[in-house]
Motif scaffolding. Structure first.
Motif, PDB file in Angstrom:
ATOM      1  N   GLU A   1      -3.969  17.499  -2.271  1.00 41.24           N
ATOM      2  CA  GLU A   1      -4.650  18.767  -2.002  1.00 41.24           C
ATOM      3  C   GLU A   1      -6.047  18.520  -1.472  1.00 41.24           C
ATOM      4  O   GLU A   1      -6.794  17.692  -1.987  1.00 41.24           O
ATOM      5  N   GLY A   2      -6.413  19.248  -0.428  1.00 43.58           N
ATOM      6  CA  GLY A   2      -7.745  19.141   0.144  1.00 43.58           C
ATOM      7  C   GLY A   2      -8.710  20.101  -0.516  1.00 43.58           C
ATOM      8  O   GLY A   2      -8.362  20.823  -1.462  1.00 43.58           O
ATOM      9  N   THR A   3      -9.923  20.125  -0.024  1.00 37.68           N
ATOM     10  CA  THR A   3     -10.954  20.994  -0.583  1.00 37.68           C
ATOM     11  C   THR A   3     -10.832  22.417  -0.070  1.00 37.68           C
ATOM     12  O   THR A   3     -11.486  23.321  -0.577  1.00 37.68           O
ATOM     13  N   SER A   4      -9.996  22.629   0.952  1.00 38.24           N
ATOM     14  CA  SER A   4      -9.774  23.983   1.468  1.00 38.24           C
ATOM     15  C   SER A   4      -8.331  24.108   1.916  1.00 38.24           C
ATOM     16  O   SER A   4      -7.600  23.123   2.040  1.00 38.24           O
ATOM     17  N   LEU A   5      -7.899  25.360   2.184  1.00 40.39           N
ATOM     18  CA  LEU A   5      -6.519  25.604   2.587  1.00 40.39           C
ATOM     19  C   LEU A   5      -6.220  25.010   3.957  1.00 40.39           C
ATOM     20  O   LEU A   5      -5.072  24.735   4.290  1.00 40.39           O
ATOM     21  N   ARG A   6      -7.243  24.815   4.762  1.00 42.21           N
ATOM     22  CA  ARG A   6      -7.060  24.340   6.123  1.00 42.21           C
ATOM     23  C   ARG A   6      -7.115  22.815   6.240  1.00 42.21           C
ATOM     24  O   ARG A   6      -6.889  22.262   7.309  1.00 42.21           O
ATOM     25  N   SER A   7      -7.440  22.130   5.139  1.00 44.58           N
ATOM     26  CA  SER A   7      -7.623  20.682   5.208  1.00 44.58           C
ATOM     27  C   SER A   7      -6.407  19.936   4.685  1.00 44.58           C
ATOM     28  O   SER A   7      -5.696  20.420   3.813  1.00 44.58           O
ATOM     29  N   GLN A   8      -6.182  18.764   5.227  1.00 44.94           N
ATOM     30  CA  GLN A   8      -5.129  17.849   4.792  1.00 44.94           C
ATOM     31  C   GLN A   8      -5.790  16.573   4.305  1.00 44.94           C
ATOM     32  O   GLN A   8      -6.417  15.851   5.083  1.00 44.94           O
ATOM     33  N   ARG A   9      -5.687  16.283   3.005  1.00 39.55           N
ATOM     34  CA  ARG A   9      -6.343  15.112   2.423  1.00 39.55           C
ATOM     35  C   ARG A   9      -5.314  14.011   2.222  1.00 39.55           C
ATOM     36  O   ARG A   9      -4.199  14.266   1.748  1.00 39.55           O
ATOM     37  N   LEU A  10      -5.699  12.789   2.583  1.00 36.11           N
ATOM     38  CA  LEU A  10      -4.809  11.646   2.423  1.00 36.11           C
ATOM     39  C   LEU A  10      -5.380  10.678   1.399  1.00 36.11           C
ATOM     40  O   LEU A  10      -6.592  10.467   1.333  1.00 36.11           O
ATOM     41  N   GLU A  11      -4.487  10.060   0.623  1.00 35.66           N
ATOM     42  CA  GLU A  11      -4.875   9.031  -0.345  1.00 35.66           C
ATOM     43  C   GLU A  11      -4.170   7.727   0.004  1.00 35.66           C
ATOM     44  O   GLU A  11      -2.944   7.677   0.083  1.00 35.66           O
TER      45      GLU A  11
ATOM     46  N   LEU B   1       0.838  -1.197   0.000  1.00 37.36           N
ATOM     47  CA  LEU B   1       0.000   0.000   0.000  1.00 37.36           C
ATOM     48  C   LEU B   1       0.871   1.243   0.000  1.00 37.36           C
ATOM     49  O   LEU B   1       2.053   1.196   0.326  1.00 37.36           O
ATOM     50  N   LYS B   2       0.249   2.364  -0.329  1.00 34.17           N
ATOM     51  CA  LYS B   2       0.956   3.642  -0.315  1.00 34.17           C
ATOM     52  C   LYS B   2      -0.003   4.734   0.156  1.00 34.17           C
ATOM     53  O   LYS B   2      -1.138   4.807  -0.315  1.00 34.17           O
ATOM     54  N   ILE B   3       0.434   5.565   1.105  1.00 29.03           N
ATOM     55  CA  ILE B   3      -0.349   6.716   1.557  1.00 29.03           C
ATOM     56  C   ILE B   3       0.409   7.983   1.205  1.00 29.03           C
ATOM     57  O   ILE B   3       1.589   8.125   1.533  1.00 29.03           O
ATOM     58  N   VAL B   4      -0.276   8.894   0.515  1.00 31.23           N
ATOM     59  CA  VAL B   4       0.343  10.167   0.135  1.00 31.23           C
ATOM     60  C   VAL B   4      -0.615  11.310   0.452  1.00 31.23           C
ATOM     61  O   VAL B   4      -1.830  11.157   0.359  1.00 31.23           O
ATOM     62  N   PRO B   5      -0.084  12.484   0.856  1.00 32.10           N
ATOM     63  CA  PRO B   5      -0.947  13.655   1.066  1.00 32.10           C
ATOM     64  C   PRO B   5      -1.296  14.278  -0.275  1.00 32.10           C
ATOM     65  O   PRO B   5      -0.468  14.345  -1.183  1.00 32.10           O
TER      66      PRO B   5
ATOM     67  N   PHE C   1      -9.784   8.051  -0.316  1.00 35.07           N
ATOM     68  CA  PHE C   1      -9.418   9.410   0.068  1.00 35.07           C
ATOM     69  C   PHE C   1     -10.073   9.758   1.403  1.00 35.07           C
ATOM     70  O   PHE C   1     -11.248   9.486   1.628  1.00 35.07           O
ATOM     71  N   LEU C   2      -9.294  10.397   2.267  1.00 34.41           N
ATOM     72  CA  LEU C   2      -9.772  10.801   3.581  1.00 34.41           C
ATOM     73  C   LEU C   2      -9.382  12.249   3.812  1.00 34.41           C
ATOM     74  O   LEU C   2      -8.215  12.619   3.679  1.00 34.41           O
ATOM     75  N   GLU C   3     -10.378  13.070   4.134  1.00 35.82           N
ATOM     76  CA  GLU C   3     -10.103  14.485   4.388  1.00 35.82           C
ATOM     77  C   GLU C   3     -10.159  14.749   5.880  1.00 35.82           C
ATOM     78  O   GLU C   3     -11.200  14.602   6.511  1.00 35.82           O
ATOM     79  N   GLU C   4      -9.031  15.122   6.452  1.00 33.26           N
ATOM     80  CA  GLU C   4      -8.908  15.356   7.885  1.00 33.26           C
ATOM     81  C   GLU C   4      -8.042  16.579   8.148  1.00 33.26           C
ATOM     82  O   GLU C   4      -7.194  16.942   7.336  1.00 33.26           O
ATOM     83  N   THR C   5      -8.242  17.203   9.295  1.00 35.57           N
ATOM     84  CA  THR C   5      -7.461  18.382   9.663  1.00 35.57           C
ATOM     85  C   THR C   5      -6.775  18.216  11.015  1.00 35.57           C
ATOM     86  O   THR C   5      -5.892  18.988  11.356  1.00 35.57           O
ATOM     87  N   LYS C   6      -7.151  17.227  11.779  1.00 29.55           N
ATOM     88  CA  LYS C   6      -6.616  17.067  13.128  1.00 29.55           C
ATOM     89  C   LYS C   6      -5.261  16.364  13.099  1.00 29.55           C
ATOM     90  O   LYS C   6      -5.087  15.364  12.408  1.00 29.55           O
TER      91      LYS C   6
END
Length: 248
Positions: free
Chosen positions: A133-143, A127-131, A186-191
């Motif tokens: 672009e999220g839907t906003s400047l404050r979000s961190q999206r993972l694939e 598997l591979k996880i990479v960051p 895809f997972l969109e998280e900010t925490k």
């Protein structure tokens, strides 16, 4: 088309009819009944018949195809001492299917095998996880992306600090020309936390897992710190100038 090939095709059509009618010769034993291998592995199947009879020819075909299988760099055939062998090198998912043997003597069918079902698997790991672009400047999206796999059924889930995440997940699946599948979740998280992608598939005895850590944004903290520091300096400067004016 030569007369020999024509005869073979006629015999094959008759054999297919026999298979559909579930009629097989007791003089021919095909084995194994089932084969399960991983993509890229080599595999062999066998057709056995009494050695007391004259030398015979053994031909193989795949269910759904009209012609006997021809030898090439991946497909090899051998007949020796009452046994016919079909060896398939570097199996791919396109090779999945049921294979039958037919024993011929002077272009006459002696009998056919009961079939060998070949199943080819491909694992979704590594598997591979990479960051991304999220839907906003404050979000961190993972694939979380799998390797090419087969069969199609797959399950992908996420955990945050070992607690399952139920919302904010998107899964995209694609199929290649070879028949393999690839999936991305895809997972969109900010925490800031430890995020783990878990994948379940028929090729895995336990789910595969891969983790990714999201840390606090040090650059933003630094920028805020500089801004606050600048404000303090400005206030102190104003106080000093005011006090100096009053003293004069």
């Amino acid at each position: 088309m030569s007369a020999e090939i024509t005869v073979r095709h006629i015999v094959l059509l008759g054999t297919i009819w026999q298979v559909v009618a579930a009629v097989t010769s007791g003089n021919v034993d095909q084995f194994p009944k089932d084969l399960h291998i991983f993509r890229g592995e080599n595999v062999s199947m066998f057709c056995r018949f009494p050695i007391s009879q004259a030398i015979r020819d053994v031909y193989w075909w795949k269910e759904g195809e009209k012609n006997f299988i021809e030898a090439d760099t991946r497909k090899h055939f051998n007949v020796n001492k009452g046994r016919g062998t079909f060896a398939l090198l570097g199996a791919t998912v396109t090779d999945i299917g049921t294979y039958y043997c037919q024993v011929l003597q002077q272009d006459q069918s002696v009998g056919n095998g009961s079939g060998t079902q070949l199943t080819v698997f491909a694992s979704p790991i590594p598997l591979k996880i990479v960051p991304v672009e999220g839907t906003s400047l404050r979000s961190q999206r993972l694939e979380c992306k799998t390797s090419a796999f087969y069969p199609e059924k797959i399950e992908i889930s996420w955990r945050r600090n070992n607690e399952e995440i139920l919302n904010g997940i998107e899964i995209v699946k694609n199929r290649s020309e070879e028949g393999l599948y690839e999936a991305s979740s895809f997972l969109e998280e900010t925490k800031p936390a430890v995020y783990t992608c878990l994948v379940s598939h028929a090729t895995l005895t336990v789910p595969a897992a891969l983790s990714y850590i999201i840390k606090k944004d040090a650059d933003k903290i630094l920028i805020i710190g500089c801004a606050v520091g600048g404000l303090v300096i400005l206030v102190l400067t104003v106080i000093l100038v005011t006090q100096k004016n009053k003293s004069t």
